[in-house]
Structure formats: C-alpha cells, structure tokens
Design a protein around this motif. Structure first.
Motif, mmCIF file in Angstrom:
data_model
loop_
_atom_site.group_PDB
_atom_site.id
_atom_site.type_symbol
_atom_site.label_atom_id
_atom_site.label_comp_id
_atom_site.label_asym_id
_atom_site.label_seq_id
_atom_site.Cartn_x
_atom_site.Cartn_y
_atom_site.Cartn_z
ATOM 1 N N LYS A 1 1.668 -2.958 19.540
ATOM 2 C CA LYS A 1 0.667 -2.919 18.656
ATOM 3 C C LYS A 1 1.050 -4.072 17.444
ATOM 4 C CE LYS A 1 -2.389 -0.343 15.721
ATOM 5 N NZ LYS A 1 -3.061 1.123 15.707
ATOM 6 N N GLY B 1 -1.499 3.865 2.653
ATOM 7 C CA GLY B 1 -2.375 3.178 3.558
ATOM 8 C C GLY B 1 -2.748 4.018 4.819
ATOM 9 N N GLY C 1 -3.817 -3.220 13.133
ATOM 10 C CA GLY C 1 -4.733 -2.003 13.348
ATOM 11 C C GLY C 1 -5.994 -2.320 12.377
ATOM 12 N N LEU D 1 -9.537 -0.191 10.542
ATOM 13 C CA LEU D 1 -10.228 0.753 10.104
ATOM 14 C C LEU D 1 -11.408 0.407 9.278
ATOM 15 C CD1 LEU D 1 -9.812 3.931 9.791
ATOM 16 C CD2 LEU D 1 -8.837 3.389 7.430
ATOM 17 N N ASP E 1 -7.196 -1.933 18.724
ATOM 18 C CA ASP E 1 -5.807 -2.081 18.269
ATOM 19 C C ASP E 1 -5.465 -3.568 18.790
ATOM 20 O OD1 ASP E 1 -5.633 0.278 17.132
ATOM 21 O OD2 ASP E 1 -4.250 1.096 19.103
ATOM 22 N N SER F 1 -8.862 -5.149 2.639
ATOM 23 C CA SER F 1 -10.192 -4.602 3.096
ATOM 24 C C SER F 1 -11.265 -5.802 2.534
ATOM 25 C CB SER F 1 -10.296 -3.366 2.198
ATOM 26 O OG SER F 1 -9.095 -2.708 2.619
ATOM 27 N N GLN G 1 0.690 -1.035 -0.005
ATOM 28 C CA GLN G 1 -0.078 0.152 -0.068
ATOM 29 C C GLN G 1 0.980 1.252 -0.087
ATOM 30 O OE1 GLN G 1 -4.275 -0.454 2.142
ATOM 31 N NE2 GLN G 1 -2.317 -0.329 3.653
HETATM 32 C C1 BTN Z 1 -4.936 1.925 12.720
HETATM 33 O O1 BTN Z 1 -4.704 3.290 12.561
HETATM 34 O O2 BTN Z 1 -4.710 1.342 13.983
HETATM 35 C C2 BTN Z 1 -5.935 1.500 11.450
HETATM 36 C C3 BTN Z 1 -5.087 0.773 10.424
HETATM 37 C C4 BTN Z 1 -5.667 0.252 9.409
HETATM 38 C C5 BTN Z 1 -4.744 -0.240 8.191
HETATM 39 C C6 BTN Z 1 -5.503 -0.927 7.090
HETATM 40 S S1 BTN Z 1 -4.349 -1.848 6.160
HETATM 41 C C7 BTN Z 1 -5.783 -2.093 4.920
HETATM 42 C C8 BTN Z 1 -6.636 -1.248 4.898
HETATM 43 N N1 BTN Z 1 -6.502 -0.238 4.180
HETATM 44 C C9 BTN Z 1 -5.994 1.006 4.566
HETATM 45 O O3 BTN Z 1 -5.677 2.021 4.040
HETATM 46 N N2 BTN Z 1 -6.002 1.008 6.162
HETATM 47 C C10 BTN Z 1 -6.532 -0.245 6.412
#
Ligand code: BTN
Length: 243
Positions: free
Chosen positions: A108, A39, A111, A113, A101, A58, A36
């Motif tokens: 960690k 990301g 993550g 989202l 988390d 995702s 990514q």
């Molecule tokens: C966090 O900040 O803890 C959340 C992170 C989430 C990352 C994942 S990687 C796959 C998906 N695509 C993204 O752009 N973000 C999530």
C-alpha cells in the motif's frame, strides 16, 4: 485551487473541517501539512508517516445535489485521480485495492479518507484526505506499506506531485459531476487489485473464507464468487481482503 501550507497539524481533514465551519471556502481549497501529529485513517485507524517526506493533504470539494447513494463513485473518482498520477510517473504495478487503497504490487502506498457533510439525502461538500507515501524509505512495523521512492529509487518534489494530483482530481471529479460515471466505473474495474484472482477474506466475526473478486456493484459492494460457485456481495464494513 487555493493552497494552505502548514508545518504541522493534528490531521489535515480535521483542520479543513473546522475551517469550513468557520466560513466560506472556495471549491478545491487544499490544506497540506508537512507533519500530521494525529493523522486519521479509515475505520477509525490512524495514519502515521515520517514528517516532511510524504504528502498528507485534504481537499474541500463542493458536491451540492450529489446523491448520497453515489458516494462510492466519489471514492472511485478519487482513486482514479491517484492512479492516473502515479501511472504517468511510471510507478510499477499500480492498482486500487477495494475500496480505495492505492497499491504498488502488493504494497500500500496511498490511503484515502473521504468525509461528508450531509444535507437531507444529498451531499453538500466533502473533505477528501489523501496520504501518499513519497520519499520515506522505512516503514517500521508495517511490512505491507511502501513508498514511491522505494519502488523507483527516485526522490520526488512533493509540491510538484501535489499539483499533478490536484490536476487529475479536478479532471476525474468533473467527469463524475458531468455524468461520466460509466467511464469511471470502467476504468476503476480495469485497475482493481486481485480481480479474477483467488483471494482470502476476513469477515466481521473473524472467520476467513475464499473467493474470487468479480468487481464492484453500483453501491460499492464487492462482488465475489464463492468456492461453492455462488455469488455474494459485501459491504466495506463486512469484510477485509487479506491476500
Ligand atoms: C487509510 O486508512 O487508508 C486512509 C488514510 C488517509 C490519510 C490521509 S493523510 C491526509 C488526511 N488527513 C488525515 O487525518 N487523514 C487523511
């Protein structure tokens, strides 16, 4: 599950969101990118990991009729799916740091989202983005991050891991959709990071305060017993758990 594999994209959440706009997609369509380039993380943060070594994917989940005020339960169900997968692999000391988390000890390792598409007061579908640190060993500038490899010394097959995460996700989301929220609440509480332990929090204005985490209320607010023995509840945007 329908799996779309990409070598690289900016963000799998963004890619899947655009794809969903352009037409019909099956429930549990998954976009997995080896790399990514932009990301995204919670609170408008970013999520940068080493290409090819981790899972960044995702999932599109249809949620027709699911009430928006139950959104936190969705967070719980997704966190539980990751917890169950890692627990089976015997990754040490897995807990969920509120809101979602995934921790191994004090690091960690994953993550989450979740992004919505909303119709009225209910959700139409959600995009669940998961970033799990798997085989990466160095996290320059981020001493609080770690990976499965760092915790066990084992290199994992990413695709196998993705399939077992998806199996658990299908289980915990179907629990949610079949009225088993109480089971989800109970399990989430049993694995809550620093529950019952004196902790320090940061408020929105930058000040800090101490308290003991008691649990999470129905709307997803963190319940804390403060030093003067009073009880308080805070929303995700109001505080951060420091340590
Ligand atoms: C966090 O900040 O803890 C959340 C992170 C989430 C990352 C994942 S990687 C796959 C998906 N695509 C993204 O752009 N973000 C999530």
């Amino acid at each position: 599950m329908r799996l779309i594999k990409l070598d690289a994209t900016a963000s799998t959440n963004t890619f899947l969101k655009e794809l969903a706009k352009s037409g019909y997609l099956d429930d549990f369509t998954v976009v997995w990118a080896k790399n990514q380039t932009r990301g995204r993380g919670q609170m408008d943060g970013n999520w940068c990991t080493e290409p090819g070594k981790n899972l960044t994917f995702s999932v599109l989940k249809k949620m027709e009729g699911f009430q928006l005020n139950k959104h936190f339960e969705l967070n719980m169900a997704v966190s539980l799916a990751v917890f169950r997968t890692l627990d089976l692999l015997k990754i040490p000391r897995i807990t969920v740091k509120w809101p979602n988390d995934i921790m191994s000890g004090s690091h960690k390792i994953c993550g989450i989202l979740i992004e919505n598409s909303i119709v009225g007061i209910s959700l139409k579908s959600v995009i669940i983005g998961i970033g799990l640190n798997v085989n990466q060993s160095y996290f320059p500038g981020n001493p609080k991050a770690s990976s499965l490899y760092n915790k066990t010394g084992i290199l994992y097959d990413l695709e196998e891991l993705l399939h077992s995460l998806m199996q658990n996700l299908e289980i915990t989301l179907s629990m949610l959709q079949s009225g088993q929220e109480k089971v989800i609440h109970r399990e989430y509480h049993s694995i809550l990071f620093r529950k019952g332990v004196a902790s320090t929090f940061k408020s929105g204005d930058g000040s800090t305060f101490n308290g003991i985490i008691l649990g999470v209320g129905n709307e997803g607010k963190l319940r804390i017993r403060l030093e003067d023995d009073s009880l308080a509840e805070y929303d995700i945007k109001e505080i951060t758990l420091l340590y």
